[in-house]
Design a protein around this motif. Sequence first.
Motif, PDB file in Angstrom:
ATOM      1  N   THR A  49       4.592   7.652  -9.816  1.00 56.26           N
ATOM      2  CA  THR A  49       5.078   7.270  -8.574  1.00 56.26           C
ATOM      3  C   THR A  49       6.613   7.685  -8.244  1.00 56.26           C
ATOM      4  O   THR A  49       7.096   8.176  -7.304  1.00 56.26           O
ATOM      5  CB  THR A  49       5.045   5.652  -8.351  1.00 56.26           C
ATOM      6  N   ASP A  78       3.254   1.372  -3.447  1.00 53.37           N
ATOM      7  CA  ASP A  78       2.532   1.792  -4.496  1.00 53.37           C
ATOM      8  C   ASP A  78       2.194   3.334  -4.636  1.00 53.37           C
ATOM      9  O   ASP A  78       2.282   3.700  -5.731  1.00 53.37           O
ATOM     10  CB  ASP A  78       1.273   0.873  -4.842  1.00 53.37           C
ATOM     11  N   GLN A  79       2.008   3.693  -3.409  1.00 50.08           N
ATOM     12  CA  GLN A  79       1.937   5.202  -3.232  1.00 50.08           C
ATOM     13  C   GLN A  79       3.037   6.204  -3.342  1.00 50.08           C
ATOM     14  O   GLN A  79       2.906   7.412  -3.082  1.00 50.08           O
ATOM     15  CB  GLN A  79       1.050   5.548  -2.097  1.00 50.08           C
ATOM     16  N   ASP A  81       7.003   0.576  -8.793  1.00 47.10           N
ATOM     17  CA  ASP A  81       6.928   1.721  -8.340  1.00 47.10           C
ATOM     18  C   ASP A  81       7.831   2.826  -9.059  1.00 47.10           C
ATOM     19  O   ASP A  81       8.008   3.916  -8.914  1.00 47.10           O
ATOM     20  CB  ASP A  81       7.376   1.879  -6.929  1.00 47.10           C
ATOM     21  N   GLY A 120       0.740  -1.147  -0.011  1.00 45.44           N
ATOM     22  CA  GLY A 120      -0.079   0.173  -0.105  1.00 45.44           C
ATOM     23  C   GLY A 120       0.834   1.366  -0.101  1.00 45.44           C
ATOM     24  O   GLY A 120       0.472   2.193  -0.822  1.00 45.44           O
ATOM     25  N   TYR A 121       1.803   1.387   0.673  1.00 42.46           N
ATOM     26  CA  TYR A 121       2.836   2.426   1.064  1.00 42.46           C
ATOM     27  C   TYR A 121       3.646   2.566  -0.500  1.00 42.46           C
ATOM     28  O   TYR A 121       3.884   3.605  -0.865  1.00 42.46           O
ATOM     29  CB  TYR A 121       3.854   2.354   2.252  1.00 42.46           C
ATOM     30  N   GLN A 138       4.939   6.241  -1.039  1.00 45.03           N
ATOM     31  CA  GLN A 138       5.167   6.943   0.420  1.00 45.03           C
ATOM     32  C   GLN A 138       5.989   5.852   1.459  1.00 45.03           C
ATOM     33  O   GLN A 138       6.375   4.693   0.876  1.00 45.03           O
ATOM     34  CB  GLN A 138       3.833   6.844   1.227  1.00 45.03           C
ATOM     35  N   LYS A 170       6.510  11.238  -6.884  1.00 45.99           N
ATOM     36  CA  LYS A 170       6.080  11.423  -5.553  1.00 45.99           C
ATOM     37  C   LYS A 170       7.409  10.807  -4.651  1.00 45.99           C
ATOM     38  O   LYS A 170       7.618  11.323  -3.742  1.00 45.99           O
ATOM     39  CB  LYS A 170       4.900  10.258  -5.470  1.00 45.99           C
TER      40      LYS A 170
END
Length: 189
Positions: free
Chosen positions: A141, A55-56, A136, A52-53, A58, A144
């Motif tokens: 991505t 792929d974002q 990613d 979850g992190y 983060q 980010k």
Amino acid sequence: MLNIVIFGAPGSGKGTQSERIVEKFGINHISTGDVLRAEIKNGTELGKTAKGYIDQGQLLPDELIIDILASTLDSFQDSKGVIFDGFPRTIAQAEALKKMLAERGQEVSVMLDLDVPEDELMTRLIKRGQESGRADDNEETIKKRLVVYQSQTAPLIDWYKNEGKYQHIHGVGTMDGIFAEIVAAVEKL
Ligand code: AMP
């Protein structure tokens, strides 16, 4: 004990240079990114959370990644030292690493900052995404991750300067040339 923090933005060449350092100096390698990708591949609970992190673009919460780091560190027997690749990425992680090593009577020997301009990072990561299929490594991505690097990770440069551990490395050039600069920095320790 040779404890090296290999530092730099995504795409700066930490993984590639870490492999060579491991081979030359015979130390253990911890890549938190590799640990997380293995968990994802194995479908574990940790892997599901990590995905979850990642792929974002983060960072995972500090407590989680610090626990992973501690248990990996404990798994090494008769170690000559460790290269920390992709950790620490926040000041809290750097402080935790300092404490963890101090508890073992050790410290970080040097922090190697692989310095690469942002346009070059972007080009390298897009190419890596096409070749390796790392989820990613897509343009959205990557952008980010570079923002996260600037805001949360780059402050570690001053933190390690303050600790007297900072070493700048020119991260652009041939792989051999960059490695030679790293070896010179480590050998003068
Ligand atoms: P990397 O392979 O080092 O580029 O890491 C890939 C992704 O894993 C990062 O974008 C983060 O989502 C996560 N990650 C790896 N290392 C850390 C860390 N030290 N702290 C938080 N998240 C991490």
